[in-house]
Design a protein around this motif. Structure first.
Motif, PDB file in Angstrom:
ATOM      1  N   ARG A  19       0.843  -1.201   0.000  1.00 54.90           N
ATOM      2  CA  ARG A  19       0.000   0.000   0.000  1.00 54.90           C
ATOM      3  C   ARG A  19       0.877   1.250   0.000  1.00 54.90           C
ATOM      4  O   ARG A  19       0.587   2.222  -0.705  1.00 54.90           O
ATOM      5  CB  ARG A  19      -0.920  -0.025   1.210  1.00 54.90           C
ATOM      6  N   ALA A  20       1.943   1.238   0.770  1.00 51.19           N
ATOM      7  CA  ALA A  20       2.853   2.394   0.831  1.00 51.19           C
ATOM      8  C   ALA A  20       3.513   2.632  -0.523  1.00 51.19           C
ATOM      9  O   ALA A  20       3.645   3.785  -0.962  1.00 51.19           O
ATOM     10  CB  ALA A  20       3.900   2.182   1.916  1.00 51.19           C
ATOM     11  N   ASP A  21       3.919   1.574  -1.214  1.00 50.32           N
ATOM     12  CA  ASP A  21       4.535   1.716  -2.538  1.00 50.32           C
ATOM     13  C   ASP A  21       3.540   2.305  -3.538  1.00 50.32           C
ATOM     14  O   ASP A  21       3.885   3.186  -4.332  1.00 50.32           O
ATOM     15  CB  ASP A  21       5.018   0.364  -3.063  1.00 50.32           C
ATOM     16  N   ARG A  22       2.303   1.812  -3.500  1.00 51.31           N
ATOM     17  CA  ARG A  22       1.277   2.318  -4.421  1.00 51.31           C
ATOM     18  C   ARG A  22       0.972   3.783  -4.135  1.00 51.31           C
ATOM     19  O   ARG A  22       0.810   4.588  -5.049  1.00 51.31           O
ATOM     20  CB  ARG A  22       0.008   1.469  -4.325  1.00 51.31           C
ATOM     21  N   MET A  23       0.898   4.138  -2.853  1.00 49.55           N
ATOM     22  CA  MET A  23       0.616   5.524  -2.485  1.00 49.55           C
ATOM     23  C   MET A  23       1.753   6.444  -2.928  1.00 49.55           C
ATOM     24  O   MET A  23       1.509   7.533  -3.468  1.00 49.55           O
ATOM     25  CB  MET A  23       0.399   5.643  -0.976  1.00 49.55           C
ATOM     26  N   ALA A  24       2.992   6.009  -2.727  1.00 48.48           N
ATOM     27  CA  ALA A  24       4.143   6.821  -3.142  1.00 48.48           C
ATOM     28  C   ALA A  24       4.138   7.028  -4.659  1.00 48.48           C
ATOM     29  O   ALA A  24       4.388   8.137  -5.143  1.00 48.48           O
ATOM     30  CB  ALA A  24       5.442   6.165  -2.691  1.00 48.48           C
ATOM     31  N   LEU A  25       3.836   5.988  -5.412  1.00 56.15           N
ATOM     32  CA  LEU A  25       3.774   6.107  -6.866  1.00 56.15           C
ATOM     33  C   LEU A  25       2.657   7.059  -7.275  1.00 56.15           C
ATOM     34  O   LEU A  25       2.862   7.955  -8.093  1.00 56.15           O
ATOM     35  CB  LEU A  25       3.569   4.730  -7.513  1.00 56.15           C
ATOM     36  N   ALA A  26       1.480   6.898  -6.694  1.00 60.02           N
ATOM     37  CA  ALA A  26       0.343   7.756  -7.045  1.00 60.02           C
ATOM     38  C   ALA A  26       0.643   9.219  -6.735  1.00 60.02           C
ATOM     39  O   ALA A  26       0.382  10.102  -7.560  1.00 60.02           O
ATOM     40  CB  ALA A  26      -0.912   7.300  -6.302  1.00 60.02           C
ATOM     41  N   LEU A  27       1.191   9.496  -5.565  1.00 62.93           N
ATOM     42  CA  LEU A  27       1.490  10.881  -5.199  1.00 62.93           C
ATOM     43  C   LEU A  27       2.559  11.468  -6.115  1.00 62.93           C
ATOM     44  O   LEU A  27       2.499  12.647  -6.471  1.00 62.93           O
ATOM     45  CB  LEU A  27       1.907  10.972  -3.730  1.00 62.93           C
ATOM     46  N   GLY A  28       3.528  10.661  -6.502  1.00 60.45           N
ATOM     47  CA  GLY A  28       4.547  11.122  -7.442  1.00 60.45           C
ATOM     48  C   GLY A  28       3.937  11.464  -8.798  1.00 60.45           C
ATOM     49  O   GLY A  28       4.265  12.495  -9.401  1.00 60.45           O
ATOM     50  N   LEU A  29       3.040  10.622  -9.280  1.00 58.40           N
ATOM     51  CA  LEU A  29       2.389  10.881 -10.562  1.00 58.40           C
ATOM     52  C   LEU A  29       1.494  12.114 -10.493  1.00 58.40           C
ATOM     53  O   LEU A  29       1.378  12.877 -11.454  1.00 58.40           O
ATOM     54  CB  LEU A  29       1.572   9.661 -11.000  1.00 58.40           C
ATOM     55  N   LEU A  30       0.853  12.339  -9.351  1.00 59.62           N
ATOM     56  CA  LEU A  30      -0.043  13.480  -9.202  1.00 59.62           C
ATOM     57  C   LEU A  30       0.697  14.822  -9.139  1.00 59.62           C
ATOM     58  O   LEU A  30       0.075  15.877  -9.248  1.00 59.62           O
ATOM     59  CB  LEU A  30      -0.908  13.315  -7.950  1.00 59.62           C
ATOM     60  N   ALA A  31       2.003  14.792  -8.992  1.00 61.45           N
ATOM     61  CA  ALA A  31       2.788  16.032  -8.944  1.00 61.45           C
ATOM     62  C   ALA A  31       2.953  16.667 -10.321  1.00 61.45           C
ATOM     63  O   ALA A  31       3.447  17.790 -10.432  1.00 61.45           O
ATOM     64  CB  ALA A  31       4.160  15.750  -8.322  1.00 61.45           C
ATOM     65  N   ASP A  32       2.525  15.983 -11.378  1.00 61.52           N
ATOM     66  CA  ASP A  32       2.660  16.504 -12.741  1.00 61.52           C
ATOM     67  C   ASP A  32       1.791  17.750 -12.909  1.00 61.52           C
ATOM     68  O   ASP A  32       0.574  17.701 -12.717  1.00 61.52           O
ATOM     69  CB  ASP A  32       2.221  15.421 -13.738  1.00 61.52           C
TER      70      ASP A  32
END
Length: 172
Positions: free
Chosen positions: A121-134
């Motif tokens: 869950r932490a890995d998925r959240m980190a990826l999602a938040l990184g993608l949302l920074a665009d």
């Protein structure tokens, strides 16, 4: 459709080499956000050709039936829509069987069991938040209000949601 989920998927799919992404929506006003995400836009009556892969996210049986009719041979439809307790009737005659179409449900709350050991869950959240920074995703923000105004704003958006995608809440 060109709502938040559809636009986010279009944005991600468009980043894949060779992908030709078209967002289809009944509202021509959604062309701007779709194009800002790097996708082509079409209304249902203006679509051309058959699709290999479609994400259907209208949440309506009519939309899913329309999507089934636009798929090419061996086409795949992924449907993250939630229909609740509504019965959905689909035209599974016609090209569904001869074209060997695949309809797959999707649920965003978990990953496929085969990938689960690698994606916490932490890995998925980190990826999602990184993608949302665009910064291109800022086109999804169609309004903003202070927290104190949220009850009134939500009431207004529930009555007249036209054009609304994401609404930012300020806590200042």
């Amino acid at each position: 459709p060109a709502r938040v989920l559809g636009l986010l998927v279009a944005h991600l799919a468009g980043r894949m080499p060779g992908a030709k992404v078209t967002v289809v929506d009944i509202d021509p006003a959604r062309a701007g956000p779709a194009q800002a995400m790097g996708a082509r836009f079409a209304t249902p009556e203006a679509t051309e050709g058959a699709a290999d892969l479609a994400l259907h996210a209208s949440g309506t049986g009519a939309g899913l039936a329309w999507t089934l009719g636009r798929m090419g041979p061996e086409g795949r439809i992924v449907d993250p829509s939630w229909y609740g307790t509504d019965a959905v009737t689909l035209p599974l005659g016609g090209t569904f069987h001869p074209h060997r179409l695949t309809l797959r449900a999707s649920q965003v709350g978990r990953v496929p069991p085969g990938l689960a050991p690698r994606w916490s869950r932490a890995d998925r959240m980190a990826l999602a938040l990184g993608l949302l920074a665009d910064p291109v995703l800022d086109v999804l923000i169609t309004g903003e209000c202070r927290f104190e105004a949220l009850p009134e704003t939500l009431h207004r958006l529930a009555r007249t949601p036209q054009g609304a995608l994401c609404h930012r809440i300020r806590y200042d």
